[in-house]
Write a protein that holds these residues in place. Structure first.
Motif, mmCIF file in Angstrom:
data_model
loop_
_atom_site.group_PDB
_atom_site.id
_atom_site.type_symbol
_atom_site.label_atom_id
_atom_site.label_comp_id
_atom_site.label_asym_id
_atom_site.label_seq_id
_atom_site.Cartn_x
_atom_site.Cartn_y
_atom_site.Cartn_z
ATOM 1 N N VAL A 127 19.379 -28.045 -58.413
ATOM 2 C CA VAL A 127 18.368 -27.195 -57.783
ATOM 3 C C VAL A 127 18.555 -27.178 -56.273
ATOM 4 C CG1 VAL A 127 15.906 -27.034 -57.261
ATOM 5 C CG2 VAL A 127 16.650 -27.397 -59.616
ATOM 6 N N SER A 128 18.824 -28.334 -55.688
ATOM 7 C CA SER A 128 19.031 -28.400 -54.234
ATOM 8 C C SER A 128 20.208 -27.538 -53.812
ATOM 9 C CB SER A 128 19.263 -29.853 -53.803
ATOM 10 O OG SER A 128 18.109 -30.641 -54.036
ATOM 11 N N GLY A 129 21.220 -27.465 -54.675
ATOM 12 C CA GLY A 129 22.393 -26.665 -54.351
ATOM 13 C C GLY A 129 22.159 -25.168 -54.406
ATOM 14 N N ARG A 130 21.053 -24.742 -55.013
ATOM 15 C CA ARG A 130 20.737 -23.315 -55.119
ATOM 16 C C ARG A 130 19.508 -22.933 -54.302
ATOM 17 N NH1 ARG A 130 24.879 -20.686 -56.700
ATOM 18 N NH2 ARG A 130 23.482 -18.930 -57.160
ATOM 19 N N ALA A 131 18.973 -23.855 -53.524
ATOM 20 C CA ALA A 131 17.695 -23.637 -52.839
ATOM 21 C C ALA A 131 17.914 -23.222 -51.383
ATOM 22 C CB ALA A 131 16.843 -24.903 -52.896
ATOM 23 N N ALA A 132 17.681 -21.944 -51.097
ATOM 24 C CA ALA A 132 17.743 -21.457 -49.720
ATOM 25 C C ALA A 132 16.509 -21.926 -48.958
ATOM 26 C CB ALA A 132 17.818 -19.934 -49.715
ATOM 27 N N LYS A 133 16.532 -21.775 -47.653
ATOM 28 C CA LYS A 133 15.372 -22.119 -46.834
ATOM 29 C C LYS A 133 14.153 -21.345 -47.318
ATOM 30 C CE LYS A 133 13.726 -22.244 -42.050
ATOM 31 N NZ LYS A 133 14.057 -21.952 -40.635
ATOM 32 N N GLY A 134 13.033 -22.055 -47.462
ATOM 33 C CA GLY A 134 11.811 -21.432 -47.949
ATOM 34 C C GLY A 134 11.623 -21.534 -49.452
ATOM 35 N N SER A 135 12.611 -22.116 -50.165
ATOM 36 C CA SER A 135 12.484 -22.303 -51.608
ATOM 37 C C SER A 135 11.508 -23.433 -51.914
ATOM 38 C CB SER A 135 13.845 -22.629 -52.229
ATOM 39 O OG SER A 135 14.741 -21.540 -52.108
ATOM 40 N N THR A 136 10.855 -23.347 -53.054
ATOM 41 C CA THR A 136 9.896 -24.367 -53.472
ATOM 42 C C THR A 136 10.253 -24.885 -54.855
ATOM 43 O OG1 THR A 136 8.090 -23.426 -52.163
ATOM 44 C CG2 THR A 136 7.467 -24.838 -54.015
ATOM 45 N N LEU A 137 10.174 -26.180 -55.009
ATOM 46 C CA LEU A 137 10.364 -26.820 -56.305
ATOM 47 C C LEU A 137 9.038 -27.401 -56.768
ATOM 48 C CD1 LEU A 137 11.982 -28.119 -58.654
ATOM 49 C CD2 LEU A 137 12.441 -30.050 -57.117
ATOM 50 N N GLY A 138 8.628 -27.081 -57.989
ATOM 51 C CA GLY A 138 7.434 -27.661 -58.578
ATOM 52 C C GLY A 138 7.781 -28.308 -59.906
ATOM 53 N N LEU A 139 7.449 -29.578 -60.056
ATOM 54 C CA LEU A 139 7.738 -30.307 -61.295
ATOM 55 C C LEU A 139 6.490 -31.018 -61.793
ATOM 56 C CD1 LEU A 139 11.135 -32.195 -60.758
ATOM 57 C CD2 LEU A 139 10.758 -30.124 -62.096
ATOM 58 N N THR A 140 6.265 -30.992 -63.097
ATOM 59 C CA THR A 140 5.306 -31.915 -63.678
ATOM 60 C C THR A 140 6.073 -33.173 -64.058
ATOM 61 O OG1 THR A 140 5.617 -30.935 -65.886
ATOM 62 C CG2 THR A 140 3.742 -30.163 -64.582
ATOM 63 N N VAL A 141 5.517 -34.329 -63.679
ATOM 64 C CA VAL A 141 6.175 -35.603 -63.945
ATOM 65 C C VAL A 141 5.172 -36.564 -64.562
ATOM 66 C CG1 VAL A 141 7.807 -35.276 -62.047
ATOM 67 C CG2 VAL A 141 5.678 -36.519 -61.630
ATOM 68 N N GLU A 142 5.675 -37.491 -65.356
ATOM 69 C CA GLU A 142 4.832 -38.529 -65.941
ATOM 70 C C GLU A 142 4.821 -39.731 -65.015
ATOM 71 O OE1 GLU A 142 3.005 -37.935 -68.999
ATOM 72 O OE2 GLU A 142 3.678 -36.048 -68.102
#
Length: 221
Positions: A127-142
């Motif tokens: 994901v980091s390799g495809r994330a341009a400036k301004g990209s957002t990552l949202g994850l649900t985690v346990e």
């Protein structure tokens, strides 16, 4: 776009996912097997936005068959087969036509708990390799309480909840999740104010231990 509707899942704290920038963007929704037939990409379509709907190859094939049978307009939706346990998400997205120069909203709901820790690392790297400036990552985690050994929590969950079947693989304390995000160049928004819902309890160390599902968001600067 909003990651969650204001009337969505319960949350704690004042900060919620509605703080995500509301701008046109490409959207990637990696999901586990159980959510493979979700139609969010169809319901949330918007001019100028492309959705890359990632799931296991057999699930994607079945979903595509059902959409064809219903004569559904899938304009702007790219059904993309992937095995998160083995594949490089960056390569998969590139092959599907994702433009890494454009800001992207990546959402993975109830995904990483089914992946082994090395696969979670590989997912975040991709994901980091495809994330341009301004990209957002949202994850649900346990998330388990601090002070417990994750290596003991996971097999306890396996035994108590699933009779040794072993479908869940990654449960960490919140600090470990925040550190993992930072290792991939992301600082979680509202780190001190969890957005969480109680998921289930476990008997551990002579007491009942609450496992939470928390939603973490981080934007690339």
């Amino acid at each position: 776009m909003r990651a969650l509707d204001p009337a969505g899942a319960p949350r704690r704290g004042e900060r919620g996912t509605a703080r995500l920038p509301e701008v046109p963007r490409l959207s990637v929704f990696p999901r586990p097997v159980s959510a493979g037939h979700d139609d969010r990409a169809l319901r949330f379509r918007h001019s100028g936005v492309r959705f890359f709907d990632l799931d296991l190859p057999d699930v994607v094939a079945d979903k595509a068959r059902r959409l064809r049978a219903l004569d559904t307009d899938t304009t702007g939706v790219v059904l993309t087969p992937v095995d998160f346990a083995t594949d490089d998400v960056a390569d998969v997205l590139a092959g599907a036509g994702h433009d890494a120069r454009q800001p992207t909203l990546f959402i993975g709901e109830h995904l990483v708990l089914f992946l082994r820790p090395d696969a979670v690392q590989r997912l975040l790297t991709g994901v980091s390799g495809r994330a341009a400036k301004g990209s957002t990552l949202g994850l649900t985690v346990e998330v388990h309480p601090a002070g417990l050994d994750s290596a003991l929590v996971v097999p306890t969950v396996d035994e108590v909840m699933f009779g040794g079947a072993g479908p869940l693989h990654t449960i960490k304390d919140r600090g470990a999740w925040l550190t993992l995000f930072e290792q991939h160049g992301r600082r979680v928004e509202g780190a001190a104010e969890p957005t969480a819902v109680d998921h289930f309890e476990l008997p551990m160390t002579g007491r009942r231990v609450q496992i939470q599902t928390q939603f973490l968001t981080a934007t690339t600067g």
